[in-house]
Design a protein around this motif. Structure first.
Motif, short mmCIF file in Angstrom:
data_model
loop_
_atom_site.label_atom_id
_atom_site.label_comp_id
_atom_site.label_asym_id
_atom_site.label_seq_id
_atom_site.Cartn_x
_atom_site.Cartn_y
_atom_site.Cartn_z
N LYS A 74 0.82 -1.21 0.00
CA LYS A 74 0.00 0.00 0.00
C LYS A 74 0.86 1.27 0.00
CE LYS A 74 -3.64 -2.32 2.57
NZ LYS A 74 -4.59 -2.19 3.69
N GLY A 75 2.13 1.11 -0.33
CA GLY A 75 2.98 2.28 -0.56
C GLY A 75 3.56 2.94 0.69
N ALA A 76 3.53 2.25 1.82
CA ALA A 76 4.00 2.87 3.07
C ALA A 76 5.48 3.26 2.97
CB ALA A 76 3.78 1.92 4.25
N VAL A 77 6.29 2.36 2.40
CA VAL A 77 7.73 2.66 2.29
C VAL A 77 7.94 3.76 1.24
CG1 VAL A 77 9.96 1.72 1.56
CG2 VAL A 77 8.47 0.37 3.06
N SER A 78 7.34 3.58 0.06
CA SER A 78 7.51 4.56 -1.04
C SER A 78 7.18 5.98 -0.57
CB SER A 78 6.57 4.25 -2.20
OG SER A 78 6.68 2.95 -2.64
#
Ligand SMILES: C[S@@+](CC[C@H](N)C(=O)[O-])C[C@H]1O[C@@H](n2cnc3c(N)ncnc32)[C@H](O)[C@@H]1O
Length: 212
Positions: A74-78
């Motif tokens: 869900k894009g937490a790192v990005s």
């Protein structure tokens, strides 16, 4: 079913099995329910804080830095990397529900112009994505093949002096588990021409915190 259809069907079931495994589901029958089951979580695997710290300490980053986050969930790192370093990130995941969530989070944090998300099988992405400064494969498992295949595929997406950040498990020496041991990982790096810059180990207490 002809030979091509059979091969296609086998490849598809392999993708599905690896997809289920990447989210610790024991059966592919759970796949349709995973977005619902994981609806309350943003972070699905790697710790964005740990990755930010690793990058801040060891990799020169600026607004021109291009990061590829493969199987980004869900894009937490990005998103947290873009927010911290102002770098450009492309996140790719096979679940359209996760990517829709990641896009809405990018808008919430006003980073949608530099943090792009697309739905794709990363086995396809590694064939075309090139020239990144950093590639991340965080808590994804065997989706790209065995450890040698995985490292080679990741390597093909980065520039000559680019960086690979991989969050994966290793097993104890001589253990029957399917993960390579620490020594085998070192051999993989040697065989694939990758220099190990740093290894960070998640301790049992951090595991418990993560699971909680
Ligand atoms: C444990 S999650 C990790 C997500 C993210 N990297 C993180 O650390 O938060 C594993 C991710 O791999 C994705 N995935 C599994 N197989 C994939 C494939 N073939 N192509 C793209 N994404 C895939 C899943 O949809 C899931 O989002």
């Amino acid at each position: 079913m002809n030979w091509f259809e059979e091969k296609g069907a086998r490849a598809m079931s392999n993708i599905e099995e690896n997809l289920a495994k990447s989210l610790t589901a024991k059966t592919t029958e759970l796949i349709p329910f995973l977005p619902y089951l994981l609806q309350d979580l943003w972070e699905l695997g790697s710790s964005p804080r740990d990755i930010k710290e690793l990058i801040a300490k060891h990799i020169p980053v600026c607004e021109e830095t291009k990061v590829l986050d493969l199987a980004c969930g869900k894009g937490a790192v990005s998103i947290q990397l873009t927010r911290t370093f102002g770098c450009k990130v492309k996140g790719i995941d096979i679940f359209k529900e996760f990517i829709a969530y990641a896009k809405s989070k990018a808008e919430e944090y006003s980073v949608e112009k530099i943090c792009e998300f697309i739905v794709e099988d990363i086995n396809q992405s590694v064939r075309v994505e090139r020239d990144y400064d950093i590639v991340i494969l965080g808590a994804v498992g065997d989706v790209l093949g065995n450890s040698i295949e995985t490292i080679l595929k990741l390597k093909s997406t980065i520039k000559k002096r680019g960086y690979i950040i991989i969050d994966d498990a290793y097993s104890g020496e001589g253990s029957e588990e399917r993960y390579p041991s620490k020594k085998q990982w070192h051999q993989v790096f040697q065989q694939t021409g990758v220099k190990l810059l740093l290894r960070r180990q998640l301790m049992i207490l951090n595991w418990l915190k993560l699971i909680e």
